[in-house]
Each structure stands twice: as structure tokens, then as C-alpha cells.
Scaffold this motif. Structure first.
Motif, PDB file in Angstrom:
ATOM      1  N   LEU A 292       0.825  -1.206   0.000  1.00  0.00           N
ATOM      2  CA  LEU A 292       0.000   0.000   0.000  1.00  0.00           C
ATOM      3  C   LEU A 292       0.859   1.257   0.000  1.00  0.00           C
ATOM      4  N   THR A 296       0.464   4.193  -2.839  1.00  0.00           N
ATOM      5  CA  THR A 296       0.190   5.603  -2.548  1.00  0.00           C
ATOM      6  C   THR A 296       1.357   6.503  -2.957  1.00  0.00           C
ATOM      7  N   TYR A 299       1.210   8.620  -6.274  1.00  0.00           N
ATOM      8  CA  TYR A 299       0.224   9.685  -6.452  1.00  0.00           C
ATOM      9  C   TYR A 299       0.555  10.890  -5.568  1.00  0.00           C
ATOM     10  N   SER A 302      -3.413  10.491  -1.495  1.00  0.00           N
ATOM     11  CA  SER A 302      -4.182   9.243  -1.463  1.00  0.00           C
ATOM     12  C   SER A 302      -5.350   9.404  -0.498  1.00  0.00           C
ATOM     13  N   SER A 304      -8.392   7.181   1.408  1.00  0.00           N
ATOM     14  CA  SER A 304      -9.054   5.919   1.749  1.00  0.00           C
ATOM     15  C   SER A 304     -10.554   6.172   1.826  1.00  0.00           C
ATOM     16  N   ALA A 330      -5.031   8.963  -5.634  1.00  0.00           N
ATOM     17  CA  ALA A 330      -5.497   7.575  -5.547  1.00  0.00           C
ATOM     18  C   ALA A 330      -6.660   7.493  -4.570  1.00  0.00           C
ATOM     19  N   ILE A 332      -8.814   4.710  -2.574  1.00  0.00           N
ATOM     20  CA  ILE A 332      -8.626   3.303  -2.209  1.00  0.00           C
ATOM     21  C   ILE A 332      -9.775   2.840  -1.313  1.00  0.00           C
ATOM     22  N   ASN A 351      -7.414   5.207 -11.288  1.00  0.00           N
ATOM     23  CA  ASN A 351      -6.868   5.666 -10.008  1.00  0.00           C
ATOM     24  C   ASN A 351      -7.779   5.325  -8.827  1.00  0.00           C
ATOM     25  N   SER A 368      -3.024   6.386   3.923  1.00  0.00           N
ATOM     26  CA  SER A 368      -3.591   7.460   3.110  1.00  0.00           C
ATOM     27  C   SER A 368      -3.411   8.816   3.779  1.00  0.00           C
ATOM     28  N   ASP A 369      -3.579   9.857   2.977  1.00  0.00           N
ATOM     29  CA  ASP A 369      -3.498  11.226   3.500  1.00  0.00           C
ATOM     30  C   ASP A 369      -4.836  11.695   4.058  1.00  0.00           C
ATOM     31  N   LYS A 387      -5.458  11.598  10.562  1.00  0.00           N
ATOM     32  CA  LYS A 387      -5.920  11.870   9.199  1.00  0.00           C
ATOM     33  C   LYS A 387      -7.145  12.779   9.242  1.00  0.00           C
TER      34      LYS A 387
END
Length: 453
Positions: A292, A296, A299, A302, A304, A330, A332, A351, A368-369, A387
Motif C-alpha cells: 500500500l 500511494t 500519487y 491518497s 481511503s 489515488a 482506495i 486511479n 492514506s493522506d 488523518k
């Protein structure tokens, strides 16, 4: 949507609706609400199609799950379901009750599991004194047969009026009958075990448990399972209702939920203990999945995504539009209710990544961001991992469930055009009361004050 439901409660004297002397709105209200949601969103999850014979055989097989464990003595009874399990180092553990059961004593706790959708292999779960709730369901079904054949229909004019005004066809007659039978079955069960306390993971999924325990003077405790705040319909009552249908004690995520409920005019909980969440503290110590991280890394950002069956399709289309507009991001998914083939018809784009079982929602969330959802508790959990959470306000669900969350890291957008501005603002380090820490220590304090005092 939530406001429509509240208007119904405020307009009518729902607290006066009784059957055989007992208040019924206390346990009917959440089911009326979800019928309203169904009417407004126009969708629910597609259940796995099975004919009646298949369902009957499946239910019969499930009743024998952990069957021998019924015939022991227990001091505590815990009601939960397989959705409350998460996989950690090859073992399925309990999100809310794992540490609690350890502290109370594994041999002293009976865990009643609702298969949702299926029971997990017993050699891969941490809880050993486990049985299937299907046995209780089957007993209730058998006891209901003569009532359905011989009993007269329950007629309550005010409930008929509420049905008409909310354009629902909720069968309150069958529900009230089933509730009373379930209450009697649970009362017999608790009379045999005489537990010191009964624990539930979602109070409104079967309030007959709480009513039966209350009638016998047994303490009832709910472990918070979703975001509550000042908005959630199940925890914000427009009228004072009979508290014997609600838990005595709530084990809350954090101070925010505690304060929000304490400031609610008709708060049904006597005591609230912020204890945090077991699985979040455990997962936070785990390494991030390398695959993962590689994904990520390709990109600029990212995101989620966690889904909910009440808005699955609409959220999928929302994300599809975002993905087409932001090809350098991305998106996800960690799928829960649907498989990849359900999303194939939407043409999600290159994507957008769909995982089903390979990674948990927390694996995806941590790499993820940003986290996106409609109104899932994952929004609140994302803050635990540092996050930001962006909520798509589909049919007003985000506003109605989480609009009152007092955190600058939870951002609600009305359409895809609001995404860019919400995503640009970085995560703000705040002294957030949304999550308590040191879960086991918090539970020890709760046990000392409530269970072993």
C-alpha cells in the motif's frame, strides 16, 4: 431526514403509546427511523440471495456453534456480532470487548455471537466461551407460531398515522409481538445465569435484552460502536422515554461523546465512562503494509474510502466523479458489504483501487493522506490516526449524523466541487476529546467503580 424523524417525535405524544401497559416507542423508534432512511436514500445493501430452505438450514447449522458453552455458569454475558471482529496476527479479536473480557476473566464471560453474515472458525477467534445467538432466534420463532396463528392483530391508531405521514409500511404488530417473546426468553436466560452485568455492542439492535435484564435488576452496559455526538438519532431523544429499555452505562469513545450526551435533555444513560477503543491502540503499533505504501507513493495524494450500505451506490458515484477530476489522487476502497463485481458497472477509473479482504479499512486508512466516507464511524477513527476526514453529505446523512462533531479535522462537503478546498487544509493537531487513551487502564477504573465495588 433526521429533522423529519424528530418532527414526528415532537408532534405526537409518542411516549404515551403503550401495549399491555408497556411503552413501545422506546424500542420502535429506531426501526421507524431506518424505514425513513430507506425511503429517502432509495437503496439498501443487496443481501446474498438464498431461498427459504437454504436460510433454514443455515440457521439450524449456526445454532450448534459453541453449543456446549451454554451449559456452564457465567458472571457476565456479552452480546455482539461478527462485524465487531478484526483480524490481528491470524486471530479474530473483538473491537470493543477484547480487553474487557480479559480483565473480567475469560471463563466468567459468555459471548453470544450474531453471525453477520457468518460465524468465524472457532480456532481463529480469541473468545472461547462463545455461542450463537441463532439458538435464541430459533426459540423465539417457534414461540411466535401460535401467536401468529391465533392472536388478533395489534391495532395502534397513532402508529398507523406515523406510518402514513412518513410513507412507511413498518409492521409494528409483528415487531411488538416478537419483542415481547424475546424479552421473556432473555428473562429466562438471565434468571438461570444470574449475571452481575450484561454487555451489548449496539443497544438498539435488540432492546429486549436490556428490558429483560432491567426487570431482574441486572446492570446493563453498552460499548459505543459508532459516532454519537449531538446528532445521532438513537442517542438524542426528543421525548423522555422509559430508561429500562436503554443501557444503564455507556463505555464511550472519548470525552466529546460523554459531554454531548450529558448535555442532551433526555439522555437515557445514568453513567458514561470514556474508555477509547481497543483495536485502534493495537493497530497503531503495527507496521504499515509495504504494498500500500508503494501504491500511494505513485500519487500526489491518497484517499481511503469507507462505505455504508445505506448509501453505497451514491458514494461510489461520488468517488467516481472525484477520481475523474483528480487523476493525480489515488482513491482506495476497503470493501465491506459488496464485492468488486458490484463496482465494475460504475467504471471507476484507473486511479480507484478496490480491496476486499486483502487489507483492513485501517490498513488503507493509515497509509492514506485523507479519509472519505458518508457518515461512517471511520471518520472519527481517522482522527485517531492523524488523518483528516471528508464527508460526502449524501441525502443529508453526513450532516444529520456527524454535523455536530466539534473538530476542524472533520469536513463535510455538499458536492465534488467542495473537495479541493477541504483537502488542502492540513490536519490540525488539537487537544481532541474525541478519543480516550490507555484503554485497559480506563476499563480497570470502570470495573472497579461499576462491577466490583
Amino acid at each position: 431526514m433526521n429533522s423529519t424523524f424528530k418532527q414526528t417525535e415532537r408532534r405526537y405524544d409518542v411516549e404515551t403509546i403503550r401495549y399491555e401497559g408497556e411503552q413501545v416507542w422506546s424500542y420502535l423508534r429506531t426501526y421507524y427511523f431506518w424505514h425513513t432512511v430507506q425511503n429517502m436514500t432509495g437503496e439498501y445493501a443487496r443481501q446474498r440471495k438464498q431461498n427459504s430452505l437454504q436460510k433454514a438450514f443455515k440457521a439450524l447449522r449456526e445454532t450448534f456453534y459453541g453449543f456446549r458453552n451454554w451449559f456452564k455458569r457465567y458472571e457476565y454475558v456479552v452480546f455482539s456480532n461478527t462485524q465487531s471482529r478484526f483480524l490481528h496476527q491470524g486471530i479474530y479479536r473483538e473491537k470493543a470487548f477484547e480487553a474487557l473480557i480479559d480483565l473480567l476473566g475469560k471463563e466468567k464471560c459468555l459471548y453470544v455471537d450474531l453471525p453477520n453474515p457468518d460465524h468465524l472458525p472457532r480456532n481463529r477467534i480469541s473468545t472461547k466461551r462463545i455461542v450463537s445467538k441463532r439458538l435464541i432466534d430459533m426459540i423465539v420463532r417457534l414461540l411466535l407460531v401460535p401467536q401468529r396463528l391465533l392472536g388478533q392483530r395489534i391495532e395502534i391508531p397513532l402508529l398507523d398515522t406515523i406510518n402514513r405521514e412518513n410513507a412507511t409500511s413498518f409492521d409494528y404488530d409483528s415487531f411488538i409481538r416478537a419483542f415481547n417473546v424475546r424479552r421473556k426468553v432473555y428473562r429466562l436466560l438471565f434468571a438461570l445465569y444470574r449475571p452481575k452485568a450484561v454487555f451489548v455492542s449496539c443497544y438498539d439492535s435488540d432492546q429486549a435484552i436490556l428490558k429483560a435484564a432491567s426487570e431482574l435488576g441486572i446492570k446493563t452496559v453498552e460499548a459505543q460502536h459508532s459516532a454519537i455526538g449531538a446528532e445521532h438519532f438513537a442517542y438524542n431523544l426528543s421525548k423522555p422515554l422509559d430508561t429500562s429499555y436503554f443501557p444503564d452505562v455507556l463505555l464511550a469513545f472519548g470525552e466529546y461523546d460523554k459531554r454531548a450526551l450529558e448535555n442532551t435533555p433526555n439522555n437515557p444513560f445514568t453513567r458514561i465512562y470514556p474508555v477509547g477503543r481497543y483495536q485502534l491502540e493495537l493497530i497503531a503499533r503495527e507496521p504499515l503494509p509495504e504494498e500500500l505504501l508503494d501504491l500511494t507513493g505513485r500519487y500526489r495524494l491518497s484517499v481511503s474510502v469507507s462505505t455504508q450500505y445505506t448509501a453505497e451506490k451514491k458514494l461510489a458515484l461520488f468517488i467516481r466523479e472525484l477520481a475523474r477530476e483528480h487523476t493525480d489522487i489515488a482513491f482506495i476502497f476497503s470493501l465491506r458489504h459488496f464485492d468488486r463485481d458490484y463496482y465494475a458497472e460504475f467504471g471507476m477509473g484507473p486511479n480507484v483501487y478496490l480491496f476486499k479482504g486483502e487489507y483492513s479499512c485501517y490498513d488503507v486508512m493509515r497509509v492514506s493522506d485523507i479519509h472519505m466516507t458518508c457518515y461512517s464511524t471511520c471518520a472519527q477513527e481517522a482522527l485517531f490516526f492523524g488523518k483528516i476526514a471528508i464527508l460526502a453529505d449524501i441525502d443529508g446523512l453526513a450532516t444529520n449524523f456527524m454535523g455536530g462533531m466539534k473538530s476542524r479535522n472533520i469536513r463535510i462537503i455538499q458536492d465534488v466541487h467542495g473537495f479541493a478546498a477541504a483537502a488542502e487544509l492540513p490536519f490540525e493537531n488539537e487537544t481532541s476529546p474525541l478519543w480516550a487513551t490507555n484503554h485497559s487502564q480506563q476499563l480497570e477504573a470502570f470495573i472497579k467503580q461499576e462491577i466490583r465495588k
